[in-house]
Design a protein around this motif. Sequence first.
Motif, mmCIF file in Angstrom:
data_model
loop_
_atom_site.group_PDB
_atom_site.id
_atom_site.type_symbol
_atom_site.label_atom_id
_atom_site.label_comp_id
_atom_site.label_asym_id
_atom_site.label_seq_id
_atom_site.Cartn_x
_atom_site.Cartn_y
_atom_site.Cartn_z
ATOM 1 N N MET A 1 -18.134 26.376 -65.326
ATOM 2 C CA MET A 1 -18.065 25.560 -64.149
ATOM 3 C C MET A 1 -17.682 26.430 -62.664
ATOM 4 S SD MET A 1 -16.169 21.831 -63.298
ATOM 5 C CE MET A 1 -14.825 22.699 -64.112
ATOM 6 N N ASP A 42 -12.878 31.241 -54.800
ATOM 7 C CA ASP A 42 -14.000 30.832 -55.933
ATOM 8 C C ASP A 42 -13.297 30.869 -57.106
ATOM 9 O OD1 ASP A 42 -16.319 30.677 -54.282
ATOM 10 O OD2 ASP A 42 -16.315 32.699 -54.135
ATOM 11 N N ARG A 44 -13.706 30.138 -61.617
ATOM 12 C CA ARG A 44 -14.581 29.954 -62.822
ATOM 13 C C ARG A 44 -13.872 29.244 -63.978
ATOM 14 N NH1 ARG A 44 -18.235 30.598 -59.671
ATOM 15 N NH2 ARG A 44 -19.395 32.505 -59.300
ATOM 16 N N THR A 76 -17.500 23.268 -53.236
ATOM 17 C CA THR A 76 -18.572 23.262 -54.073
ATOM 18 C C THR A 76 -17.968 23.109 -55.452
ATOM 19 O OG1 THR A 76 -19.648 24.945 -52.861
ATOM 20 C CG2 THR A 76 -20.390 24.587 -55.120
ATOM 21 N N VAL A 78 -19.848 23.116 -59.564
ATOM 22 C CA VAL A 78 -21.093 23.251 -60.118
ATOM 23 C C VAL A 78 -20.817 23.492 -61.626
ATOM 24 C CG1 VAL A 78 -23.257 24.710 -60.168
ATOM 25 C CG2 VAL A 78 -22.071 24.298 -57.942
ATOM 26 N N ARG A 80 -23.342 24.120 -64.925
ATOM 27 C CA ARG A 80 -24.598 24.433 -65.159
ATOM 28 C C ARG A 80 -24.745 24.662 -66.719
ATOM 29 N NH1 ARG A 80 -24.469 28.589 -60.983
ATOM 30 N NH2 ARG A 80 -25.668 27.648 -59.130
#
Length: 82
Positions: A1, A42, A44, A76, A78, A80
Motif C-alpha cells: 500500500m 510518501d 509504503r 493519496t 493506493v 494494488r
Amino acid sequence: MALNVGAVPGKPWRLQVLVNDASVLTRIITSDSGKEGTQYQDLRVDLSEYAGRNVRVRLYHWLVDGKPPGSAYWKTVVVRAV
C-alpha cells in the motif's frame, strides 16, 4: 500500500494502519518547521503477508500528546494487487 500524507508545521499527528486488527504501521507525521504550508511524505506498507485474502484495512489519525491538534492531510492512498 502506498500513502502520501502530510502535516503543517507545529501540528504533527500519528498515523496508524491496521490490517485485520493488527497494527502494521504507526508513524508520527510531521513537517519541517522552517517551511510554510502542508508538507507531504510518501510511505509504503508491505501487505504481501495478506496476498490472496480478503482483509480489512483501517487508517487512523490520532493526536500527538503535548502537541496542538492538527489536521491529517491525505493526498493519496493506493492498494494494488500484485
